[in-house]
Motif scaffolding. Structure first.
Motif, mmCIF file in Angstrom:
data_model
loop_
_atom_site.group_PDB
_atom_site.id
_atom_site.type_symbol
_atom_site.label_atom_id
_atom_site.label_comp_id
_atom_site.label_asym_id
_atom_site.label_seq_id
_atom_site.Cartn_x
_atom_site.Cartn_y
_atom_site.Cartn_z
ATOM 1 N N GLN A 203 1.060 -1.124 -0.009
ATOM 2 C CA GLN A 203 -0.040 -0.032 -0.141
ATOM 3 C C GLN A 203 0.783 1.063 -0.136
ATOM 4 O O GLN A 203 1.830 1.318 0.924
ATOM 5 N N THR A 204 0.533 2.252 -0.734
ATOM 6 C CA THR A 204 1.333 3.515 -0.998
ATOM 7 C C THR A 204 0.470 4.513 -0.603
ATOM 8 O O THR A 204 -0.335 4.707 -0.762
ATOM 9 N N PHE A 205 1.301 5.137 0.335
ATOM 10 C CA PHE A 205 0.664 6.420 1.012
ATOM 11 C C PHE A 205 1.854 7.692 0.492
ATOM 12 O O PHE A 205 2.670 7.699 1.112
ATOM 13 N N LEU A 206 1.422 8.443 -0.213
ATOM 14 C CA LEU A 206 2.152 9.634 -0.617
ATOM 15 C C LEU A 206 3.419 8.914 -1.206
ATOM 16 O O LEU A 206 3.448 8.534 -2.453
ATOM 17 N N THR A 207 4.759 9.004 -0.991
ATOM 18 C CA THR A 207 5.885 8.559 -1.305
ATOM 19 C C THR A 207 6.160 7.176 -0.561
ATOM 20 O O THR A 207 7.504 6.851 -0.943
ATOM 21 N N GLN A 208 5.633 6.919 0.326
ATOM 22 C CA GLN A 208 6.222 5.807 1.150
ATOM 23 C C GLN A 208 5.110 4.415 0.774
ATOM 24 O O GLN A 208 3.770 4.782 0.553
ATOM 25 N N SER A 209 5.827 3.397 0.876
ATOM 26 C CA SER A 209 5.006 2.071 0.581
ATOM 27 C C SER A 209 4.958 1.301 1.740
ATOM 28 O O SER A 209 6.050 0.989 2.287
ATOM 29 N N VAL A 210 3.926 0.586 1.993
ATOM 30 C CA VAL A 210 3.963 -0.235 3.377
ATOM 31 C C VAL A 210 3.516 -1.575 2.700
ATOM 32 O O VAL A 210 2.672 -1.668 2.025
ATOM 33 N N PHE A 211 4.343 -2.615 3.015
ATOM 34 C CA PHE A 211 4.015 -3.950 2.307
ATOM 35 C C PHE A 211 3.338 -4.886 3.605
ATOM 36 O O PHE A 211 3.779 -4.889 4.822
ATOM 37 N N GLN A 212 2.178 -5.154 3.202
ATOM 38 C CA GLN A 212 1.645 -6.025 4.476
ATOM 39 C C GLN A 212 1.527 -7.622 3.719
ATOM 40 O O GLN A 212 0.950 -7.853 2.778
ATOM 41 N N SER A 213 1.967 -8.508 4.544
ATOM 42 C CA SER A 213 2.339 -9.979 4.082
ATOM 43 C C SER A 213 1.199 -10.511 4.206
ATOM 44 O O SER A 213 1.085 -11.567 3.384
ATOM 45 N N GLY A 214 0.162 -10.282 4.940
ATOM 46 C CA GLY A 214 -0.930 -11.146 5.198
ATOM 47 C C GLY A 214 -2.351 -10.327 5.023
ATOM 48 O O GLY A 214 -2.260 -9.063 5.369
#
Length: 503
Positions: free
Chosen positions: A94-105
């Motif tokens: 998931q991308t918020f502005l310029t940062q991406s967060v990966f959710q494994s589950g």
């Protein structure tokens, strides 16, 4: 329940009279009609419960009454809203502005939100008065609809009685023509009359029979219209329904100024327009109050849950953290031992599946009702409108225009009521005088018919003279009946214009 009792009475009248003579042979067709009584008061009572148009007017009171309750409670009781829901989020980035967060589950979630809102402004303060004025207007509309309904029922009730009187007159005319036919046949039998007289008498009798049939049909049709205005289907054959009320002609002793004063105070349509004008005045106050400030207070409680659908990654991460802590502890002990210090001991830093794995699973099992409470929030806001592109001015102008239009409508209706009362009063006076004149004409026509009958009986007059006298008598009788009921209908219209009963 009133209409059910009346319906039961009508049906009971039919059943009772039919059961009184179980062993007698059936009467002739002219006497088979069973009478069941219906008074004007009963007809009006049923109409108030069943007439569709009147029920529609009454239905408008419910929303107005609830608006009054809502306007008063909004001054002291805040509005309460509650919301809740559930959600699902799949694995991925998931991308918020310029940062991406990966959710494994993937995760499932739920939330709740409870909020209170209270606002105080000039508009809020004016709402109780506006709602009460609108409720009074709704009540006035119901009174006006009731006046229209009662007037319509009275008029139709009188129309049925008028048709019944005309039918009785047609029946008497048929009986008289049958007597004339017998007289003509008797005179022809002794050679004192020609066959032309007999044929003329037969034609007159046939025409009287047709007139009676049409008059009886008209009575049933008018009864059907009466039941239609009452709002019900006739419970029995309309021919068996008998109207029980009678009306007498009385000298109208009311004075026009007195009637105009009563109409000014009690005419339902005029009162309804005045109530609408009062509501419009409150609408102007409500629109004008939008220039003032508004104070609003809000408060809320909320919470959420988030649970992984697959707990294995959490267990794996937990095992990795324990292993990392154990490695760091062993490294630290080796350093302490090399420095001559005592070892801390790392035997307790181990993964225990029975305890640690259960703790992770329990911590993850929060969906859907094990909420994480959010901090309580409250806010006080003061709003002062400054400029909104003349929206307030437009609202105030519309409210004032509506109020001014209703003022003119009240004035116009007042003029119309004055005209209606005056016209109904003059019509009633004319109808009363007409009743007297027609009664005199009827007496003269009856005397003329009697003289013509006697002249023909003794051979001094012709059958054509007898028929002319009968036509004149029938016209006079019919005009007298119509004049009587025109008087009663004129009185009903005067009562409707005044807004109260005058009988």
């Amino acid at each position: 329940m009133k209409d059910q009792l009346i319906v039961a009475a009508l049906m009971l009248g039919t059943t009772t009279l039919a059961a009184q003579q179980p062993t007698n042979p059936p009467p002739p067709p002219s006497t088979q009609a069973v009478t069941a009584g219906l008074s004007l008061a009963d007809a009006i009572a049923v109409a108030k419960e069943k007439n569709p148009a009147f029920q529609q007017a009454q239905n408008n009171r419910g929303p107005a009454a609830w608006a009054v309750r809502g306007a008063f409670t909004s001054l002291v009781i805040p509005s309460v809203t509650a919301a809740g829901g559930m959600g699902y989020t799949g694995s991925g980035s998931q991308t918020f502005l310029t940062q991406s967060v990966f959710q494994s589950g993937s995760t499932i979630s739920s939330f709740y939100d409870l909020g209170l809102t209270w606002q105080l402004s000039g508009t809020t303060l004016s709402q109780p008065g506006l709602a009460k004025a609108q409720l009074r207007a709704a009540d006035a509309d119901i009174a006006g609809a009731e006046n229209v309904l009662v007037t319509g029922i009275k008029q139709q009730y009188l129309t049925v009685l008028q048709a019944r009187a005309q039918a009785d007159l047609a029946e008497k005319t048929l009986q008289r023509n049958e007597e004339f036919l017998k007289l003509a046949q008797a005179r022809y039998g002794v050679g004192q009359a020609t066959l032309i007289d007999v044929r003329q008498a037969q034609v007159a009798r046939g025409q009287a029979a047709v007139g009676l049939l049409r008059a009886q049909t008209l009575v049933n049709v008018e009864k059907l219209r009466l039941f239609e205005q009452m709002g019900i289907i006739p419970p029995v054959d309309v021919a068996s329904v008998r109207l029980t009320d009678t009306f007498t002609v009385q000298t109208p002793e009311w004075q026009l100024p007195q009637l105009l004063t009563m109409a000014e105070e009690q005419n339902p349509s005029l009162k309804a327009l005045r109530a609408r004008e009062g509501a419009a005045a409150w609408g102007v106050r409500a629109a004008t109050s939008s220039y003032g400030p508004a104070v609003s207070v809000s408060a809320g409680w909320s919470g959420f849950t988030q649970q992984f659908t697959n707990v294995d990654p959490l267990i794996f991460n937990g095992q990795a953290r324990v292993a990392s802590r154990s490695t760091a502890c062993i490294l630290n002990d080796s350093i302490r031992t090399g420095a001559g210090l005592n070892a801390i001991g790392c035997s307790g830093i181990v993964w225990n599946p029975a305890v640690d794995e259960k703790a992770i699973r329990d911590a993850n099992s929060v969906f859907p009702f094990h909420f994480t409470q959010q901090p309580f929030q409250a806010r006080l806001t003061v709003t002062l409108p400054i400029f909104n592109n003349f929206a307030r001015e437009v609202s105030v102008s519309n409210a004032r225009a509506q109020h001014d239009n209703l003022e003119e409508s009240v004035r116009a209706r007042g003029l119309a009521v004055h005209t209606e009362v005056s016209q109904a009063y003059l019509t009633l006076q004319t109808a009363y005088r007409t009743v007297g004149l027609q009664d005199t004409n009827r007496s003269a026509a009856r005397e003329q018919l009697q003289l013509a009958t006697e002249r023909y009986r003794v051979g001094s007059g012709t059958f054509f003279e007898l028929l002319d006298a009968q036509v004149a008598s029938l016209r006079a009788e019919s005009d007298a009946v119509n004049a009587t009921y025109d008087y009663h209908k004129a009185l009903a219209l005067l009562e409707a214009a005044v807004g109260r009963s005058l009988r």
